[in-house]
Motif scaffolding. Structure first.
Motif, PDB file in Angstrom:
ATOM      1  N   ARG A 199      98.488  67.295  78.286  1.00 24.61           N
ATOM      2  CA  ARG A 199      99.565  66.307  77.767  1.00 24.61           C
ATOM      3  C   ARG A 199      99.526  65.041  77.199  1.00 24.61           C
ATOM      4  O   ARG A 199      99.876  64.185  76.084  1.00 24.61           O
ATOM      5  N   ARG A 200      98.842  64.174  78.382  1.00 29.69           N
ATOM      6  CA  ARG A 200      99.382  62.790  77.996  1.00 29.69           C
ATOM      7  C   ARG A 200      98.636  62.335  76.748  1.00 29.69           C
ATOM      8  O   ARG A 200      98.609  60.868  76.448  1.00 29.69           O
ATOM      9  N   HIS A 201      97.503  62.749  76.213  1.00 31.18           N
ATOM     10  CA  HIS A 201      96.582  63.140  75.216  1.00 31.18           C
ATOM     11  C   HIS A 201      97.711  62.803  73.606  1.00 31.18           C
ATOM     12  O   HIS A 201      97.116  62.408  72.650  1.00 31.18           O
ATOM     13  N   PHE A 202      98.652  63.562  73.650  1.00 30.54           N
ATOM     14  CA  PHE A 202      99.932  63.614  72.897  1.00 30.54           C
ATOM     15  C   PHE A 202     101.171  63.179  73.343  1.00 30.54           C
ATOM     16  O   PHE A 202     102.127  63.667  73.191  1.00 30.54           O
ATOM     17  N   THR A 203     101.436  61.722  72.828  1.00 31.32           N
ATOM     18  CA  THR A 203     102.687  61.312  73.223  1.00 31.32           C
ATOM     19  C   THR A 203     103.864  61.643  72.236  1.00 31.32           C
ATOM     20  O   THR A 203     105.087  60.881  72.457  1.00 31.32           O
ATOM     21  N   TRP A 204     103.492  62.381  70.927  1.00 37.60           N
ATOM     22  CA  TRP A 204     104.524  62.668  70.116  1.00 37.60           C
ATOM     23  C   TRP A 204     104.695  63.650  70.533  1.00 37.60           C
ATOM     24  O   TRP A 204     105.686  64.176  69.793  1.00 37.60           O
ATOM     25  N   MET A 205     104.469  64.393  70.807  1.00 34.46           N
ATOM     26  CA  MET A 205     104.740  66.123  71.675  1.00 34.46           C
ATOM     27  C   MET A 205     106.239  66.328  71.811  1.00 34.46           C
ATOM     28  O   MET A 205     106.460  67.194  71.473  1.00 34.46           O
ATOM     29  N   PRO A 206     106.565  65.374  72.346  1.00 30.40           N
ATOM     30  CA  PRO A 206     108.069  65.139  72.867  1.00 30.40           C
ATOM     31  C   PRO A 206     108.911  65.472  71.499  1.00 30.40           C
ATOM     32  O   PRO A 206     109.877  65.852  71.174  1.00 30.40           O
ATOM     33  N   GLU A 207     108.559  64.497  70.668  1.00 30.62           N
ATOM     34  CA  GLU A 207     109.793  64.359  69.284  1.00 30.62           C
ATOM     35  C   GLU A 207     109.585  65.962  68.505  1.00 30.62           C
ATOM     36  O   GLU A 207     110.540  66.446  68.433  1.00 30.62           O
ATOM     37  N   VAL A 208     108.328  66.273  68.727  1.00 29.82           N
ATOM     38  CA  VAL A 208     107.565  67.966  68.607  1.00 29.82           C
ATOM     39  C   VAL A 208     108.756  69.076  68.779  1.00 29.82           C
ATOM     40  O   VAL A 208     109.719  69.702  68.072  1.00 29.82           O
ATOM     41  N   GLU A 209     108.841  68.679  70.516  1.00 28.98           N
ATOM     42  CA  GLU A 209     109.267  69.589  71.116  1.00 28.98           C
ATOM     43  C   GLU A 209     111.248  69.534  71.299  1.00 28.98           C
ATOM     44  O   GLU A 209     111.479  70.250  70.549  1.00 28.98           O
ATOM     45  N   ALA A 210     111.713  68.179  70.489  1.00 30.41           N
ATOM     46  CA  ALA A 210     112.542  68.030  70.351  1.00 30.41           C
ATOM     47  C   ALA A 210     113.396  69.190  69.036  1.00 30.41           C
ATOM     48  O   ALA A 210     114.541  69.124  69.035  1.00 30.41           O
ATOM     49  N   ALA A 211     112.239  69.216  68.462  1.00 32.63           N
ATOM     50  CA  ALA A 211     112.485  69.579  66.645  1.00 32.63           C
ATOM     51  C   ALA A 211     112.836  70.971  66.750  1.00 32.63           C
ATOM     52  O   ALA A 211     112.923  71.919  65.685  1.00 32.63           O
ATOM     53  N   THR A 212     111.934  71.817  68.150  1.00 31.25           N
ATOM     54  CA  THR A 212     112.421  73.359  68.574  1.00 31.25           C
ATOM     55  C   THR A 212     113.684  74.101  68.218  1.00 31.25           C
ATOM     56  O   THR A 212     113.560  75.058  66.924  1.00 31.25           O
ATOM     57  N   ALA A 213     114.858  73.801  68.255  1.00 30.01           N
ATOM     58  CA  ALA A 213     116.047  74.589  67.657  1.00 30.01           C
ATOM     59  C   ALA A 213     116.028  74.649  65.957  1.00 30.01           C
ATOM     60  O   ALA A 213     115.954  75.340  65.384  1.00 30.01           O
ATOM     61  N   ASP A 214     115.945  73.482  65.472  1.00 27.74           N
ATOM     62  CA  ASP A 214     115.544  73.339  63.934  1.00 27.74           C
ATOM     63  C   ASP A 214     114.415  73.706  63.124  1.00 27.74           C
ATOM     64  O   ASP A 214     114.494  74.863  62.778  1.00 27.74           O
ATOM     65  N   ILE A 215     113.511  74.231  63.784  1.00 26.10           N
ATOM     66  CA  ILE A 215     112.412  74.594  62.942  1.00 26.10           C
ATOM     67  C   ILE A 215     112.435  75.998  63.786  1.00 26.10           C
ATOM     68  O   ILE A 215     112.510  76.745  62.592  1.00 26.10           O
ATOM     69  N   ARG A 216     112.639  76.719  64.874  1.00 27.55           N
ATOM     70  CA  ARG A 216     113.263  77.705  64.801  1.00 27.55           C
ATOM     71  C   ARG A 216     114.589  78.331  63.746  1.00 27.55           C
ATOM     72  O   ARG A 216     114.396  79.622  63.121  1.00 27.55           O
ATOM     73  N   GLU A 217     115.340  78.025  63.706  1.00 26.95           N
ATOM     74  CA  GLU A 217     116.780  78.316  62.808  1.00 26.95           C
ATOM     75  C   GLU A 217     115.653  78.363  61.290  1.00 26.95           C
ATOM     76  O   GLU A 217     116.023  79.484  60.660  1.00 26.95           O
TER      77      GLU A 217
END
Length: 400
Positions: A199-217
């Motif tokens: 995961r340390r290679h992908f510093t942006w990953m938490p931001e994408v994960e934070a959008a999970t609910a919106d993406i699922r909707e």
């Protein structure tokens, strides 16, 4: 007397066969010393026959001559490295003498040979069961000792060290195999053959994960009225012979709604999923016309399995963002299996063999997209893009 006369010629193997037959009669009569004498004489006439050496070993075993039996078995194996019965008797001998390290090595050889053999007699099967139990017990003891020594030390390691050292230990203990890149298209040399990237290679990953609910909707709204945006992921050309993909061919058991496909935006889906589109736009994706990026909602219906396969190029990392994950779903890359957890992304190299399954009674949905392999530099990104631009401009370069 001149050389080459009949008296100088080697006694024909027929004499070895006669002596062996007499030795077998003596063995059946429990005249073990006489049987040994006859078998040894037979070996003198045909020392390249591993079966004769095994008979010598049998006669010596009957007399309790462990050292002599071992010498004969090793002679048989030196003649034929894949003499199954010689290895089997050698393993039994070492186990009987409580020579555990030697027994483990021999039993492992026996089990390897047995895996390549056809149907074996019941008596041999019983012996193999003993061998398997011995190997399992021995490896469990080694594993216990190793884990007791290493676990405290591994707690001090970072993510990369833990993953690599864990794979090393599992490989050394025979608990996993090594997988390598198998690219259907471009292979970039000297990149680490990571199964799952850290995961340390992908510093942006938490931001994408934070959008999970919106993406699922957005997905659920799209899925409620997909129109022609939902299609089978596997679509083979007509005339292709049956293969592992045939059960999924043109089937919505594995369906896909593409937002980007081989570098081309799918505007009807992007327009209906603006928050998902915004999340994807922020990523370090490769933009190579006709090739990348790709991003899609992957729908796996209940009781569906995606067979083991490999991807096109190791220049990319594939990201999974799980959106809907019922119980009893899983994903394997190489020697590591993971469960999807909704809202927890991970990255992997799809040129290493991988497979997925949904054993539940509900739909599983994952957002899948690709980014640059994190081990490539910015200069290499530019070089790869320029390579494709130049090669594709000729009109001769294959599409993959």
């Amino acid at each position: 007397m001149a050389s080459g006369t009949a008296m100088d010629q080697k006694t024909p193997p027929a004499e070895a066969a006669r002596l062996n037959s007499a030795g077998m009669q003596a063995l059946r009569a429990q005249s073990f010393a006489e049987a040994e004498r006859l078998f040894v004489e037979a070996v003198g006439h045909d020392s390249a026959a591993s079966a004769l050496w095994r008979n010598v070993a049998a006669a010596r075993r009957a007399q309790g001559n462990d050292a002599g039996e071992l010498q004969a078995l090793e002679a048989a194996i030196s003649v034929d490295r894949v003499d199954f019965m010689a290895w089997l008797r050698k393993a039994e001998l070492h186990q009987r003498r409580l020579e555990e390290a030697e027994a483990l090595e021999a039993w492992q050889a026996v089990l390897q040979l047995a895996a390549q053999a056809g149907e074996l007699p019941p008596a041999v099967g019983d012996a193999l069961s003993v061998g398997r139990a011995f190997v399992e017990n021995a490896m469990a003891r080694i594993a216990s000792a190793v884990e007791s020594e290493l676990q405290p030390f591994q707690l001090t390691m970072d993510e990369t060290e833990k993953r690599r050292s864990g794979a090393f230990v599992d490989l050394a203990l025979g608990r996993r195999r090594t997988y390598f890149n198998q690219c259907e298209g471009l292979y970039y040399p000297f990149l680490p053959a990571d199964e799952f990237f850290d995961r340390r290679h992908f510093t942006w990953m938490p931001e994408v994960e934070a959008a999970t609910a919106d993406i699922r909707e957005e997905f659920l709204a799209l899925h409620a009225d997909p129109g022609d945006t939902l299609r089978p992921y596997v679509r083979m050309d007509s005339g292709i012979p049956d293969n592992k993909w045939s059960p999924l061919d043109h089937s919505l058991d594995w369906g896909a709604c593409f937002l980007w496909e081989y570098g081309k935006p799918n505007l009807p889906v992007l327009d209906r999923c603006p928050k998902t589109a915004a999340a994807l736009a922020s990523l370090p994706s490769a933009h190579i016309p006709g090739r990348s990026p790709s991003a899609f909602f992957s729908l796996l219906k209940p009781r569906t399995r995606i067979p083991p396969h490999t991807g096109v190029t190791n220049t990319r990392a594939i990201i999974h963002l799980p959106l809907i994950v019922p119980v009893d779903c899983g994903f394997r890359v190489g020697g590591e299996t993971r469960e999807w957890c909704e809202g927890e992304a991970f990255a992997f190299d799809d040129t290493i063999e991988h497979e997925a399954w949904n054993n539940s009674d509900e739909l599983r949905v994952v957002l899948i997209f690709d980014v640059w392999n994190p081990h490539l530099t910015a200069a290499e990104h530019d070089l790869i893009t320029r390579y494709y631009n130049a090669a594709d401009a000729t009109g001769l370069n294959p599409a993959n």
